[in-house]
Design an enzyme around this catalytic site. Structure first.
Site, PDB file in Angstrom:
ATOM      1  N   THR A   1       4.520  79.811  30.072  1.00  0.00           N
ATOM      2  CA  THR A   1       3.480  80.232  31.009  1.00  0.00           C
ATOM      3  C   THR A   1       3.013  81.631  30.641  1.00  0.00           C
ATOM      4  O   THR A   1       3.819  82.558  30.548  1.00  0.00           O
ATOM      5  CB  THR A   1       4.024  80.206  32.445  1.00  0.00           C
ATOM      6  OG1 THR A   1       4.306  78.857  32.802  1.00  0.00           O
ATOM      7  CG2 THR A   1       3.018  80.778  33.434  1.00  0.00           C
TER       8      THR A   1
ATOM      9  N   GLN B   1       2.426  69.733  29.555  1.00  0.00           N
ATOM     10  CA  GLN B   1       3.549  69.742  30.486  1.00  0.00           C
ATOM     11  C   GLN B   1       3.012  69.649  31.913  1.00  0.00           C
ATOM     12  O   GLN B   1       2.284  70.531  32.378  1.00  0.00           O
ATOM     13  CB  GLN B   1       4.415  70.991  30.339  1.00  0.00           C
ATOM     14  CG  GLN B   1       5.719  70.827  31.130  1.00  0.00           C
ATOM     15  CD  GLN B   1       6.546  72.084  31.221  1.00  0.00           C
ATOM     16  OE1 GLN B   1       6.054  73.102  31.693  1.00  0.00           O
ATOM     17  NE2 GLN B   1       7.792  72.014  30.784  1.00  0.00           N
TER      18      GLN B   1
ATOM     19  N   HIS C   1       7.642  68.095  33.930  1.00  0.00           N
ATOM     20  CA  HIS C   1       8.487  69.270  34.173  1.00  0.00           C
ATOM     21  C   HIS C   1       9.336  69.004  35.416  1.00  0.00           C
ATOM     22  O   HIS C   1       8.850  69.049  36.540  1.00  0.00           O
ATOM     23  CB  HIS C   1       7.588  70.478  34.386  1.00  0.00           C
ATOM     24  CG  HIS C   1       8.291  71.800  34.338  1.00  0.00           C
ATOM     25  ND1 HIS C   1       9.664  71.929  34.275  1.00  0.00           N
ATOM     26  CD2 HIS C   1       7.811  73.082  34.349  1.00  0.00           C
ATOM     27  CE1 HIS C   1       9.984  73.208  34.235  1.00  0.00           C
ATOM     28  NE2 HIS C   1       8.879  73.925  34.290  1.00  0.00           N
TER      29      HIS C   1
ATOM     30  N   ASN D   1      13.975  73.994  36.169  1.00  0.00           N
ATOM     31  CA  ASN D   1      13.733  75.379  36.572  1.00  0.00           C
ATOM     32  C   ASN D   1      13.378  75.573  38.043  1.00  0.00           C
ATOM     33  O   ASN D   1      12.659  76.503  38.399  1.00  0.00           O
ATOM     34  CB  ASN D   1      12.647  76.010  35.680  1.00  0.00           C
ATOM     35  CG  ASN D   1      13.105  76.141  34.249  1.00  0.00           C
ATOM     36  OD1 ASN D   1      14.282  75.950  33.940  1.00  0.00           O
ATOM     37  ND2 ASN D   1      12.182  76.432  33.350  1.00  0.00           N
TER      38      ASN D   1
ATOM     39  N   TYR E   1      11.516  73.808  40.159  1.00  0.00           N
ATOM     40  CA  TYR E   1      10.213  73.391  40.676  1.00  0.00           C
ATOM     41  C   TYR E   1      10.352  72.069  41.441  1.00  0.00           C
ATOM     42  O   TYR E   1      11.463  71.580  41.654  1.00  0.00           O
ATOM     43  CB  TYR E   1       9.190  73.354  39.547  1.00  0.00           C
ATOM     44  CG  TYR E   1       8.970  74.730  38.955  1.00  0.00           C
ATOM     45  CD1 TYR E   1       8.464  75.763  39.739  1.00  0.00           C
ATOM     46  CD2 TYR E   1       9.321  75.021  37.634  1.00  0.00           C
ATOM     47  CE1 TYR E   1       8.304  77.050  39.218  1.00  0.00           C
ATOM     48  CE2 TYR E   1       9.160  76.298  37.118  1.00  0.00           C
ATOM     49  CZ  TYR E   1       8.648  77.310  37.911  1.00  0.00           C
ATOM     50  OH  TYR E   1       8.495  78.574  37.401  1.00  0.00           O
TER      51      TYR E   1
ATOM     52  N   ARG F   1      11.563  67.175  30.958  1.00  0.00           N
ATOM     53  CA  ARG F   1      12.361  68.389  30.847  1.00  0.00           C
ATOM     54  C   ARG F   1      13.304  68.514  32.043  1.00  0.00           C
ATOM     55  O   ARG F   1      12.878  68.408  33.193  1.00  0.00           O
ATOM     56  CB  ARG F   1      11.458  69.618  30.788  1.00  0.00           C
ATOM     57  CG  ARG F   1      12.182  70.887  30.333  1.00  0.00           C
ATOM     58  CD  ARG F   1      11.267  72.091  30.340  1.00  0.00           C
ATOM     59  NE  ARG F   1      11.675  73.061  29.343  1.00  0.00           N
ATOM     60  CZ  ARG F   1      11.330  74.351  29.359  1.00  0.00           C
ATOM     61  NH1 ARG F   1      10.569  74.816  30.331  1.00  0.00           N
ATOM     62  NH2 ARG F   1      11.728  75.176  28.410  1.00  0.00           N
TER      63      ARG F   1
ATOM     64  N   ASN G   1      14.663  80.213  39.924  1.00  0.00           N
ATOM     65  CA  ASN G   1      13.933  79.908  41.156  1.00  0.00           C
ATOM     66  C   ASN G   1      14.839  79.374  42.257  1.00  0.00           C
ATOM     67  O   ASN G   1      14.454  78.504  43.034  1.00  0.00           O
ATOM     68  CB  ASN G   1      12.783  78.940  40.874  1.00  0.00           C
ATOM     69  CG  ASN G   1      11.697  79.586  40.041  1.00  0.00           C
ATOM     70  OD1 ASN G   1      11.276  80.699  40.321  1.00  0.00           O
ATOM     71  ND2 ASN G   1      11.255  78.897  39.002  1.00  0.00           N
TER      72      ASN G   1
ATOM     73  N   GLY H   1      11.101  78.976  22.437  1.00  0.00           N
ATOM     74  CA  GLY H   1      10.097  79.502  23.349  1.00  0.00           C
ATOM     75  C   GLY H   1       9.609  80.867  22.934  1.00  0.00           C
ATOM     76  O   GLY H   1       8.654  81.009  22.181  1.00  0.00           O
ATOM     77  N   ARG H   2      10.303  81.902  23.407  1.00  0.00           N
ATOM     78  CA  ARG H   2       9.836  83.268  23.166  1.00  0.00           C
ATOM     79  C   ARG H   2       9.635  83.610  21.692  1.00  0.00           C
ATOM     80  O   ARG H   2       8.721  84.378  21.364  1.00  0.00           O
ATOM     81  CB  ARG H   2      10.772  84.266  23.844  1.00  0.00           C
ATOM     82  CG  ARG H   2      10.660  84.227  25.353  1.00  0.00           C
ATOM     83  CD  ARG H   2      11.621  85.162  26.045  1.00  0.00           C
ATOM     84  NE  ARG H   2      11.520  85.026  27.495  1.00  0.00           N
ATOM     85  CZ  ARG H   2      12.321  85.620  28.365  1.00  0.00           C
ATOM     86  NH1 ARG H   2      13.300  86.387  27.928  1.00  0.00           N
ATOM     87  NH2 ARG H   2      12.161  85.442  29.664  1.00  0.00           N
TER      88      ARG H   2
END
Length: 382
Positions: free
Chosen positions: A31, A107, A191, A194, A196, A243, A251, A340-341
């Site tokens: 994101t 996603q 998704h 995490n 959500y 995922r 979260n 990712g990063r």
């Protein structure tokens, strides 16, 4: 002994669902909050295209998390996939990725309680399995003295979804999957990680329901399994991934018995014929050995549960991987590794991994919001 690029499984091809991947390096969803008006734009097209050539970039790109309905938004400037305008705008992104030789899946996201009234239609409360406010923050962008300024704020108090609203949630995911193909995506990733909405239903910490969607594991997993069934029926299972994050505290996600919960989930998913399962190991973006409950989570047992139940989809691992750790995971039974990063600041990450080149560290100040700086201006290796 470190394997060479020619012998490393990381750089070997693999058939995954509908896609023939030239290697095993996947770009994880990231994101970045650069879609004002919830619409993809030319800057995003450049960003994804920079990472799309599989010769030095990703074999498969998983897009940033993309809300499936207006109520699914929880962060400022995230691009949706629920209106004709959004579908059309995404087409420029997917065209740019394909022109570079890449593959990209969308996603599909619903944040549930990780939202703020300022981001909800009509300023309403966010929706959730139960009216339990998360100890978490979200990201708003406000105009101050003519400048758009981002800040993190506490999420709002949610309301519990009514039983008669849940079929609409399922259909929103199915329609978003159809929209994704109309927008030129090669498939979708649901998704359910995490903390959500779908993850909120799975976990005891956020799901206090006493109806058919709460209580025992079989009930808490019901919404996720209904969503996956609807999405696979909408576009075909060979274009669908999922995922999961069994133990992350992201979260305010919490369950005291994650092992039986997620083993049940993957056994139910196995017959669906998904292209892949994407597993975040440990704490998202943090400690790989983070645990919930009394025992360390056994990821090998999770994979065995999936395989023993007939699951043939690729097994994708994620969280803190470098080349050595990726090769170890592949040797132990994983099929794909999501980064990712490192892809934020290394658009040519696969080449750097293959040739042992140093990685550029990302500037965390530019992760969320803004323009080209820290987004499309990272150079390739010489």
């Amino acid at each position: 002994m470190t394997s060479t690029a020619s012998t490393s499984l990381l750089f070997q091809p693999l058939r995954v669902g509908a896609w023939a991947l030239p290697h095993r390096v996947v770009m994880a969803p990231l994101t970045r909050n650069r879609a004002p008006g919830q619409l993809p734009n030319a800057l995003m097209a450049t960003y994804y295209a920079q990472r799309a050539d599989p010769r030095d970039g990703a074999a498969l790109i998983i897009s940033e998390a993309t809300p499936v309905c207006p109520e699914g938004h929880g962060y400022a400037d995230t691009p949706g996939l629920h209106s004709p305008e959004q579908v059309q705008a995404w087409r420029a992104v997917t065209d740019a990725v394909h022109a570079a030789g890449g593959l990209i899946v969308a996603q599909l996201w619903h944040v549930g309680r990780i939202s703020h009234t300022a981001l909800q239609p009509g300023g309403q409360a966010p929706v959730a399995p139960s009216a339990v406010r998360a100890q978490a923050k979200t990201y708003l962008i406000e105009t101050v003295d003519g400048q758009r300024v981002g800040r993190f704020v506490e999420v709002s108090q949610p309301r519990a979804l009514r039983l008669d609203e849940l079929p609409g949630i399922v259909q929103a995911y199915a329609q978003a999957a159809r929209n994704a193909l109309d927008a030129g995506f090669d498939g979708v990733e649901v998704h359910a990680a995490n903390g959500y909405l779908l993850d909120q239903f799975l976990r005891r910490g956020s799901n206090l329901r006493t109806d058919a969607y709460g209580g025992p594991i079989e009930h808490r997993a019901r919404l996720l399994l209904e969503v996956m069934q609807a999405v696979t029926e909408a576009i075909g299972p060979d274009r669908v991934g999922l995922r999961l994050s069994p133990v992350t505290p992201a979260n305010d996600a919490w369950d005291d018995e994650p092992q039986p919960l997620f083993e049940y989930v993957v056994r139910q998913l196995a017959p669906m014929g998904l292209a892949y399962l994407h597993i975040i190991e440990g704490q998202t973006g943090g400690a790989r050995d983070f645990q919930q409950g009394a025992q360390p989570f056994d990821y090998a047992a999770l994979r065995r549960a999936y395989r023993d139940a007939g699951g043939r989809g690729a097994w994708m691992v994620n969280n803190g991987y470098d080349r050595a750790l990726a090769e170890q995971a592949l040797a132990q039974g994983a099929d794909l590794v999501a980064f990712g990063r490192p892809f934020i600041s290394n658009p040519d990450l696969t080449r750097r991994l293959r040739e042992g080149l140093p990685l550029t560290e990302p500037d965390r100040r530019t992760f969320y919001g803004g323009g080209p700086t820290g987004y499309t201006d990272y150079p390739r290796a010489p």
